[in-house]
Motif scaffolding. Structure first.
Motif, mmCIF file in Angstrom:
data_model
loop_
_atom_site.group_PDB
_atom_site.id
_atom_site.type_symbol
_atom_site.label_atom_id
_atom_site.label_comp_id
_atom_site.label_asym_id
_atom_site.label_seq_id
_atom_site.Cartn_x
_atom_site.Cartn_y
_atom_site.Cartn_z
ATOM 1 N N ILE A 71 0.835 -1.201 0.000
ATOM 2 C CA ILE A 71 0.000 0.000 0.000
ATOM 3 C C ILE A 71 0.871 1.253 0.000
ATOM 4 O O ILE A 71 1.991 1.259 0.491
ATOM 5 N N ARG A 72 0.307 2.310 -0.586
ATOM 6 C CA ARG A 72 1.020 3.585 -0.636
ATOM 7 C C ARG A 72 0.944 4.274 0.719
ATOM 8 O O ARG A 72 0.124 3.956 1.562
ATOM 9 N N GLU B 188 -0.125 7.246 1.504
ATOM 10 C CA GLU B 188 -1.402 7.917 1.734
ATOM 11 C C GLU B 188 -2.457 6.928 2.223
ATOM 12 O O GLU B 188 -3.237 7.218 3.126
ATOM 13 N N GLU B 189 -2.465 5.754 1.599
ATOM 14 C CA GLU B 189 -3.404 4.709 2.011
ATOM 15 C C GLU B 189 -3.085 4.235 3.429
ATOM 16 O O GLU B 189 -3.993 4.010 4.237
ATOM 17 N N HIS B 190 -1.826 4.079 3.690
ATOM 18 C CA HIS B 190 -1.372 3.636 5.007
ATOM 19 C C HIS B 190 -1.887 4.589 6.099
ATOM 20 O O HIS B 190 -2.422 4.147 7.122
ATOM 21 N N LEU C 216 -4.437 6.680 5.900
ATOM 22 C CA LEU C 216 -5.895 6.572 5.978
ATOM 23 C C LEU C 216 -6.323 5.344 6.776
ATOM 24 O O LEU C 216 -7.262 5.403 7.573
ATOM 25 N N PHE C 217 -5.641 4.241 6.562
ATOM 26 C CA PHE C 217 -5.973 3.010 7.282
ATOM 27 C C PHE C 217 -5.697 3.162 8.780
ATOM 28 O O PHE C 217 -6.470 2.678 9.610
ATOM 29 N N GLU D 115 -8.505 5.231 10.224
ATOM 30 C CA GLU D 115 -9.714 4.407 10.327
ATOM 31 C C GLU D 115 -9.597 3.412 11.480
ATOM 32 O O GLU D 115 -10.569 3.150 12.195
#
Length: 56
Positions: A2-3, A5-7, A9-10, A13
């Motif tokens: 994962i990128r 940015e995704e990291h 966001l996760f 969350e």
């Protein structure tokens, strides 16, 4: 993989899920939230087995 940015966001969350878990009174919903926490934790760090003994 994962990128970044995704990291991030996760992780955000995951924090929200922990708050939901801690404030939830319904045991069935808590179990569902815990499953989501485990799945998301595996996405964030697939090589690490997260222990939930401290929150359950």
């Amino acid at each position: 993989m994962i990128r970044e940015e995704e990291h991030l966001l996760f992780i955000k969350e995951l924090g929200r899920l922990f708050e939901d878990f801690n404030h939830c009174k319904c045991e069935e919903i808590r179990k569902d939230i815990l499953k989501d926490i485990q799945l998301l934790s595996n996405v964030i760090n697939p090589d690490h087995e997260l222990s939930f003994r401290s929150i359950v």
